[in-house]
Scaffold this motif. Structure first.
Motif, PDB file in Angstrom:
ATOM      1  N   UNK A 107       0.779  -1.231   0.000  1.00 10.74           N
ATOM      2  CA  UNK A 107       0.000   0.000   0.000  1.00 10.74           C
ATOM      3  C   UNK A 107       0.810   1.279   0.000  1.00 10.74           C
ATOM      4  N   UNK A 108       2.142   1.171  -0.129  1.00  9.26           N
ATOM      5  CA  UNK A 108       2.996   2.361  -0.124  1.00  9.26           C
ATOM      6  C   UNK A 108       3.924   2.358  -1.333  1.00  9.26           C
ATOM      7  N   UNK A 109       4.244   3.578  -1.792  1.00  8.14           N
ATOM      8  CA  UNK A 109       5.010   3.746  -3.019  1.00  8.14           C
ATOM      9  C   UNK A 109       6.425   4.246  -2.742  1.00  8.14           C
ATOM     10  N   UNK A 110       7.323   3.864  -3.649  1.00  9.20           N
ATOM     11  CA  UNK A 110       8.671   4.440  -3.693  1.00  9.20           C
ATOM     12  C   UNK A 110       8.908   4.923  -5.110  1.00  9.20           C
ATOM     13  N   UNK A 111       9.710   5.983  -5.273  1.00  8.74           N
ATOM     14  CA  UNK A 111       9.841   6.637  -6.583  1.00  8.74           C
ATOM     15  C   UNK A 111      11.265   7.146  -6.736  1.00  8.74           C
ATOM     16  N   UNK A 112      11.871   6.883  -7.897  1.00  9.11           N
ATOM     17  CA  UNK A 112      13.213   7.403  -8.175  1.00  9.11           C
ATOM     18  C   UNK A 112      13.460   7.426  -9.673  1.00  9.11           C
ATOM     19  N   UNK A 113      14.473   8.185 -10.077  1.00  9.23           N
ATOM     20  CA  UNK A 113      14.876   8.255 -11.474  1.00  9.23           C
ATOM     21  C   UNK A 113      16.389   8.352 -11.563  1.00  9.23           C
ATOM     22  N   UNK A 114      16.929   7.728 -12.601  1.00  9.79           N
ATOM     23  CA  UNK A 114      18.341   7.867 -12.932  1.00  9.79           C
ATOM     24  C   UNK A 114      18.455   8.174 -14.425  1.00  9.79           C
ATOM     25  N   UNK A 115      19.471   8.931 -14.794  1.00  4.70           N
ATOM     26  CA  UNK A 115      19.774   9.173 -16.200  1.00  4.70           C
ATOM     27  C   UNK A 115      21.016   8.372 -16.565  1.00  4.70           C
ATOM     28  N   UNK A 116      20.845   7.448 -17.502  1.00  2.00           N
ATOM     29  CA  UNK A 116      21.922   6.552 -17.919  1.00  2.00           C
ATOM     30  C   UNK A 116      22.607   7.088 -19.174  1.00  2.00           C
ATOM     31  N   UNK A 117      23.919   6.829 -19.271  1.00  3.86           N
ATOM     32  CA  UNK A 117      24.723   7.268 -20.412  1.00  3.86           C
ATOM     33  C   UNK A 117      25.034   6.053 -21.276  1.00  3.86           C
ATOM     34  N   UNK A 118      24.754   6.159 -22.579  1.00  6.00           N
ATOM     35  CA  UNK A 118      24.960   5.028 -23.484  1.00  6.00           C
ATOM     36  C   UNK A 118      26.110   5.299 -24.444  1.00  6.00           C
ATOM     37  N   UNK A 119      27.141   4.481 -24.343  1.00  6.83           N
ATOM     38  CA  UNK A 119      28.248   4.537 -25.301  1.00  6.83           C
ATOM     39  C   UNK A 119      29.053   5.816 -25.214  1.00  6.83           C
ATOM     40  N   UNK A 120      29.344   6.397 -26.360  1.00  6.31           N
ATOM     41  CA  UNK A 120      30.225   7.562 -26.467  1.00  6.31           C
ATOM     42  C   UNK A 120      29.425   8.852 -26.283  1.00  6.31           C
TER      43      UNK A 120
END
Length: 248
Positions: free
Chosen positions: A101-114
């Motif tokens: 009944x409870x939420x967790x929230x997060x974000x990450x920005x990933x880097x791809x290659x060059x």
């Protein structure tokens, strides 16, 4: 209405937030050039459900996926689909999980290659904005100190701070009061209380802070000038003497 969580409720949130953190780690290990954004979303769904949790974004106000996968000029709410991830992309993956009944929230920005040095710096500064925001944060601190810290650090590096979207409270609902802007005047806003759980999420653009929403899908938010944006988010518990980052 701002809610203060009990110890039991905080324990439930720790569990949901742990799942979110582990899901993002799983995505980070498996995201690849050549994948579609839909395939990234499938990773999210697979991991969250394997933990006995539910991806809160799926079906939220009609949203059709388990995550938001936002590439380069997409700030937030990128609907996973057929877009293929390319060498040099930056990809923000924003997820929410619900358990007990409870939420967790997060974000990450990933880097791809060059990835270009310009984009690398943008992602680095965006993450730094979060950690600047929690410096000295504890019960009794004015809410808008958070946004002021984000804004100061981002703008001092020449970046735009997105204003149309904010962080938020979180708990039994994915989005609760208060709104947590990434800009503001230091010393203003409500006083934070111990037991509050909030999402602090700098959304920082390489160019203008102005954005627009895709009229065709009603979700995807782009930078107005087409330049890249980055996003970094954690769920944070306010304590009497500091904070606990629940999604780390």
């Amino acid at each position: 209405m701002v809610t203060v969580k009990s110890e039991k409720e905080i324990e439930y949130m720790r569990e949901s937030c742990r799942i979110v953190k582990e899901t993002l780690d799983f995505v980070g290990k498996n995201i690849r050039i050549g994948m579609t954004t839909k395939e990234v979303d499938e990773l999210v769904y697979k991991y969250i459900t394997s933990c006995g949790a539910y991806p809160s974004e799926l079906g939220y106000e009609g949203y059709p996926a388990s995550s938001c996968v936002s590439v380069n000029e997409v700030v937030v709410h990128g609907i996973p689909g057929d877009r293929i991830l390319s060498d040099g992309d930056i990809v923000s993956v924003d997820i929410t999980a619900e358990k007990n009944g409870f939420h967790g929230d997060a974000c990450r920005t990933f880097l791809l290659g060059n990835v270009s040095e310009e984009k690398k710096k943008l992602v680095k500064i965006t993450e730094e904005c979060f950690f600047k925001a929690i410096e000295g944060l504890q019960a009794g601190v004015p809410l808008y100190n958070i946004g002021n810290a984000v804004q100061t650090h981002a703008e001092s590096n020449g970046y735009g701070v997105v204003r149309a979207l904010t962080g938020h409270g979180i708990g039994r609902s994915m989005h609760e009061d208060p709104a947590v802007p990434n800009y503001g005047k230091r010393g203003t806003g409500m006083r934070l209380r111990a037991g509050m759980t909030i999402c602090i999420e700098p959304m920082i653009a390489m160019g203008t802070w102005k954005v627009y929403q895709d009229a065709s899908d009603g979700w995807t938010v782009y930078t107005a000038d087409g330049k890249p944006a980055a996003h970094y988010e954690n769920t944070v518990l306010i304590k009497e003497d500091g904070v606990e980052i629940l999604t780390l």
